[in-house]
Design an enzyme around this catalytic site. Structure first.
Site, PDB file in Angstrom:
ATOM      1  N   ALA A  55      24.310  86.099  69.956  1.00 24.28           N
ATOM      2  CA  ALA A  55      24.519  85.268  68.767  1.00 24.28           C
ATOM      3  C   ALA A  55      23.916  85.837  67.468  1.00 24.28           C
ATOM      4  O   ALA A  55      24.630  85.979  66.459  1.00 24.28           O
ATOM      5  CB  ALA A  55      24.005  83.856  69.049  1.00 24.28           C
ATOM      6  N   ARG A  90      34.967  85.306  67.579  1.00 24.91           N
ATOM      7  CA  ARG A  90      34.422  84.624  68.762  1.00 24.91           C
ATOM      8  C   ARG A  90      34.048  83.194  68.373  1.00 24.91           C
ATOM      9  O   ARG A  90      33.503  82.981  67.290  1.00 24.91           O
ATOM     10  CB  ARG A  90      33.208  85.390  69.326  1.00 24.91           C
ATOM     11  CG  ARG A  90      33.588  86.781  69.863  1.00 24.91           C
ATOM     12  CD  ARG A  90      32.488  87.397  70.682  1.00 24.91           C
ATOM     13  NE  ARG A  90      32.266  86.681  71.937  1.00 24.91           N
ATOM     14  CZ  ARG A  90      31.223  86.895  72.735  1.00 24.91           C
ATOM     15  NH1 ARG A  90      30.308  87.794  72.407  1.00 24.91           N
ATOM     16  NH2 ARG A  90      31.076  86.223  73.855  1.00 24.91           N
ATOM     17  N   ASP A 244      23.394  80.337  72.302  1.00 23.64           N
ATOM     18  CA  ASP A 244      24.410  80.671  71.308  1.00 23.64           C
ATOM     19  C   ASP A 244      24.637  79.549  70.315  1.00 23.64           C
ATOM     20  O   ASP A 244      25.196  79.761  69.235  1.00 23.64           O
ATOM     21  CB  ASP A 244      25.721  81.033  72.014  1.00 23.64           C
ATOM     22  CG  ASP A 244      25.507  82.267  72.863  1.00 23.64           C
ATOM     23  OD1 ASP A 244      25.038  82.114  74.016  1.00 23.64           O
ATOM     24  OD2 ASP A 244      25.750  83.368  72.379  1.00 23.64           O
TER      25      ASP A 244
END
Ligand code: MRU
Length: 368
Positions: A55, A90, A244
């Site tokens: 992340a 993403r 994340d």
């Protein structure tokens, strides 16, 4: 951190002053290869293909991606297009959106002529801030390990289990879950890390183990299903994972399989901590059910890649032809299973009130 005696971050500005260097994580642990990103498209592709991942590193890469875009064309339309393309790479790690929002806020009001320079400056600051944040997480996590070592394991080694890769490769440097581990090792504390292999991409076996090995941290790679057994037999003192995205209520989204570790830890009275930088908190989502879960390609499950005895890197199919596959990238651990959140501002309960009190400026911004 150092790789064979040389200091590396996971991402950096090259000496030419404009292109961006990054470690190609797809090649580890067998090859250490550095990639040079020269366009916004290349930065987006690096995130999408997992050349870079984790992340905080995804956020830093996106920031540099905007800088590369502004170097080529600093118009409003180009800024919009760059942010849109990078955001689409993403879906789960919120640091991506956080970094893009930050870049937009920094650049949006500037004249086009000043944007490229400002973008590089801000991307560099985002990267530097991540390093400082992780060092602070490390100090707070170290205090936790020291107390545990002194009170529960005097004279014995502390066994820490981690999942996926929340190490320096997943960030700009130090890592989130690994920062306390590296500091504990540097202090001479007796620690040992159980490394979940983390199928299907094997970020634990390929990346975390590689990192820990290079820093001299005693560790053992375990198949993903082993943690419960180890906990039942008193072989895990503490779990530390990364994340994340953390929802406003303290629910924690992390690499698939984290939830099962949290359940096992809860059942066995093992403390379960999550280490995170504050940009990973998403105050705009109320709870973990609202976090989008990335579904990834089937070939990550159907094949495995490794090094053959004669040094070639090969992929082989490991499932029957024609069998359907599901590949959910992340799961959500409910806040009630989380012992505490280790942040740059200290240790907090995983709940709405504690998070809001710890990061009031972020809650206020989310309410706007
Ligand atoms: O799919 P990835 O490799 O980008 O997954 C991210 C992770 O490495 C983790 O889930 C990690 O624990 C959080 S990022 C510090």
């Amino acid at each position: 951190m150092k790789v064979d005696g040389k200091y590396f971050r996971s991402i950096w500005l090259e000496p030419d002053g404009w292109s961006v260097g990054a470690i190609d994580q797809r090649k580890l642990p067998h090859q250490f290869v550095v990639a040079r990103l020269t366009s916004c498209d290349a930065a987006a592709d690096a995130i999408r293909s997992m050349l870079v991942r984790g992340a905080p590193l995804i956020g830093a890469t996106a920031a540099y991606g905007v800088a590369l875009a502004m170097r080529a064309d600093s118009s409003d339309a180009a800024l919009d297009a760059a942010c849109k393309a990078l955001l689409a790479t993403r879906p789960t790690a919120i640091n991506l959106k956080w970094a893009l929002d930050d870049m937009r806020a920094t650049l949006g009001h500037l004249p086009a002529s000043g944007r490229a320079e400002a973008a590089y400056t801000r991307a560099g600051e985002i990267a530097d801030d991540d390093v400082a944040i992780n060092q602070a997480i490390g100090q707070h996590g170290l205090a936790l390990i020291e107390v545990l070592a002194a009170t529960r394991k005097p004279g014995e080694r502390v066994n820490i289990l981690t999942h996926c890769n929340a190490g320096w490769l997943a960030t700009v440097d130090w890592g989130t879950a690994t920062a306390p581990i590296y500091l504990a090792r540097d202090r001479g504390l007796a620690i040992h890390v159980w490394v979940d292999e983390t199928r299907p991409r094997n970020q634990g076996a390929s990346l975390t183990a590689w990192e820990l090995g290079h820093h001299g941290v005693p560790h053992t790679i375990i198949p993903d299903n082993t943690g419960g057994y180890l906990m039942q037999h008193g072989m895990v003192d503490l779990v530390i994972v990364g994340t994340d995205r953390v929802a406003a209520n303290g629910d924690v989204c992390n690499k698939i399989g984290t939830y099962l570790k949290a359940l096992a830890a809860h059942d066995n009275g093992v403390p379960f901590y999550v280490a995170l930088p504050s940009p990973t908190i998403d105050f705009s989502v109320d709870d973990g059910t609202q976090i989008p879960i990335e579904q990834r390609a089937a070939d990550e499950v159907t094949t495995m890649t490794g090094r053959t005895a004669d040094g070639r890197i090969e992929s082989v199919r490991i499932v029957p032809d024609g069998s359907p596959v599901a590949n959910y990238g992340f799961d959500v651990t409910p806040a009630r299973l989380v012992t505490g959140l280790i942040t740059e501002r200290g240790l907090f309960k995983a709940d709405r009130a504690a998070l809001a009190a710890a990061f009031p400026e972020r809650t206020a911004a989310a309410a706007e």
